[in-house]
Scaffold this motif. Sequence first.
Motif, short mmCIF file in Angstrom:
data_model
loop_
_atom_site.label_atom_id
_atom_site.label_comp_id
_atom_site.label_asym_id
_atom_site.label_seq_id
_atom_site.Cartn_x
_atom_site.Cartn_y
_atom_site.Cartn_z
N THR A 125 0.85 -1.19 0.00
CA THR A 125 0.00 0.00 0.00
C THR A 125 0.88 1.23 0.00
OG1 THR A 125 -1.74 -1.14 1.23
CG2 THR A 125 -1.80 1.27 1.24
N VAL A 126 0.61 2.15 -0.93
CA VAL A 126 1.32 3.42 -0.99
C VAL A 126 0.34 4.49 -0.52
CG1 VAL A 126 2.46 5.12 -2.47
CG2 VAL A 126 2.76 2.67 -2.90
N VAL A 127 0.71 5.21 0.53
CA VAL A 127 -0.15 6.27 1.06
C VAL A 127 0.46 7.61 0.66
CG1 VAL A 127 -1.16 7.30 3.13
CG2 VAL A 127 -0.83 4.81 3.00
N ILE A 128 -0.35 8.43 -0.01
CA ILE A 128 0.12 9.72 -0.50
C ILE A 128 -0.67 10.82 0.19
CG2 ILE A 128 0.39 11.20 -2.52
CD1 ILE A 128 0.45 8.57 -4.20
N PRO A 129 -0.01 11.60 1.05
CA PRO A 129 -0.70 12.75 1.65
C PRO A 129 -0.73 13.89 0.63
CG PRO A 129 1.53 12.62 2.49
CD PRO A 129 1.34 11.44 1.56
N ALA A 130 -1.81 14.65 0.64
CA ALA A 130 -1.91 15.74 -0.34
C ALA A 130 -2.67 16.93 0.22
CB ALA A 130 -2.63 15.24 -1.59
N TYR A 131 -2.18 18.09 -0.11
CA TYR A 131 -2.88 19.34 0.17
C TYR A 131 -2.59 20.28 -0.99
CZ TYR A 131 -4.34 23.77 2.07
OH TYR A 131 -4.96 24.99 2.24
N ASN A 132 -3.61 20.59 -1.76
CA ASN A 132 -3.49 21.48 -2.92
C ASN A 132 -2.36 21.05 -3.86
OD1 ASN A 132 -5.66 22.96 -2.00
ND2 ASN A 132 -4.43 24.61 -1.16
N GLU A 133 -2.45 19.80 -4.30
CA GLU A 133 -1.41 19.22 -5.16
C GLU A 133 -1.89 18.99 -6.60
OE1 GLU A 133 1.67 18.82 -4.39
OE2 GLU A 133 1.46 19.30 -2.27
N GLU A 134 -2.89 19.74 -7.05
CA GLU A 134 -3.43 19.49 -8.38
C GLU A 134 -2.38 19.57 -9.48
OE1 GLU A 134 -5.86 22.48 -10.69
OE2 GLU A 134 -5.80 23.52 -8.78
N LYS A 135 -1.37 20.38 -9.32
CA LYS A 135 -0.36 20.54 -10.38
C LYS A 135 0.65 19.40 -10.43
CE LYS A 135 -0.82 25.51 -10.59
NZ LYS A 135 -0.21 26.81 -10.39
N SER A 136 0.92 18.75 -9.30
CA SER A 136 1.94 17.69 -9.29
C SER A 136 1.38 16.29 -9.05
CB SER A 136 2.99 18.01 -8.21
OG SER A 136 2.38 18.06 -6.94
N LEU A 137 0.11 16.20 -8.71
CA LEU A 137 -0.45 14.91 -8.33
C LEU A 137 -0.47 13.89 -9.46
CD1 LEU A 137 -1.65 13.22 -6.10
CD2 LEU A 137 -3.90 14.15 -6.68
N ALA A 138 -0.82 14.31 -10.66
CA ALA A 138 -0.88 13.38 -11.79
C ALA A 138 0.50 12.73 -12.02
CB ALA A 138 -1.36 14.09 -13.06
N ASP A 139 1.56 13.51 -11.99
CA ASP A 139 2.91 12.96 -12.16
C ASP A 139 3.24 11.97 -11.05
OD1 ASP A 139 3.43 14.37 -14.49
OD2 ASP A 139 4.52 15.98 -13.46
N CYS A 140 2.86 12.31 -9.84
CA CYS A 140 3.11 11.42 -8.70
C CYS A 140 2.39 10.09 -8.87
CB CYS A 140 2.67 12.11 -7.41
SG CYS A 140 2.79 11.07 -5.94
N LEU A 141 1.08 10.15 -9.16
CA LEU A 141 0.30 8.93 -9.31
C LEU A 141 0.76 8.09 -10.49
CD1 LEU A 141 -3.23 10.35 -8.46
CD2 LEU A 141 -1.78 8.91 -7.02
N GLU A 142 1.07 8.74 -11.60
CA GLU A 142 1.55 8.01 -12.77
C GLU A 142 2.87 7.32 -12.49
OE1 GLU A 142 1.32 10.62 -16.18
OE2 GLU A 142 -0.83 10.93 -15.83
N SER A 143 3.71 7.95 -11.69
CA SER A 143 4.98 7.34 -11.32
C SER A 143 4.78 6.08 -10.49
CB SER A 143 5.82 8.36 -10.54
OG SER A 143 7.03 7.79 -10.13
#
Length: 71
Positions: free
Chosen positions: A7-25
Amino acid sequence: MKLPHVTVVIPAYNEEKSLADCLESVIATRYPHLEIILVDDKSTDKTIEVASKYPVKIISCLLYTSDATDE
């Protein structure tokens, strides 16, 4: 050999600009037993909208406050 569940847990706060790259990685690892959980800390941008386009579980943090007079 059977691979373990990961399980990969990703904390996020206002990450709309970088989230897609993170998830795709993370998804690009092509690990067979992978669960991705995004924990959103009350983002005010489109973080949830971006995350909803991916195979992730989304947990939204709720602000809990208690009135000091409550007993």
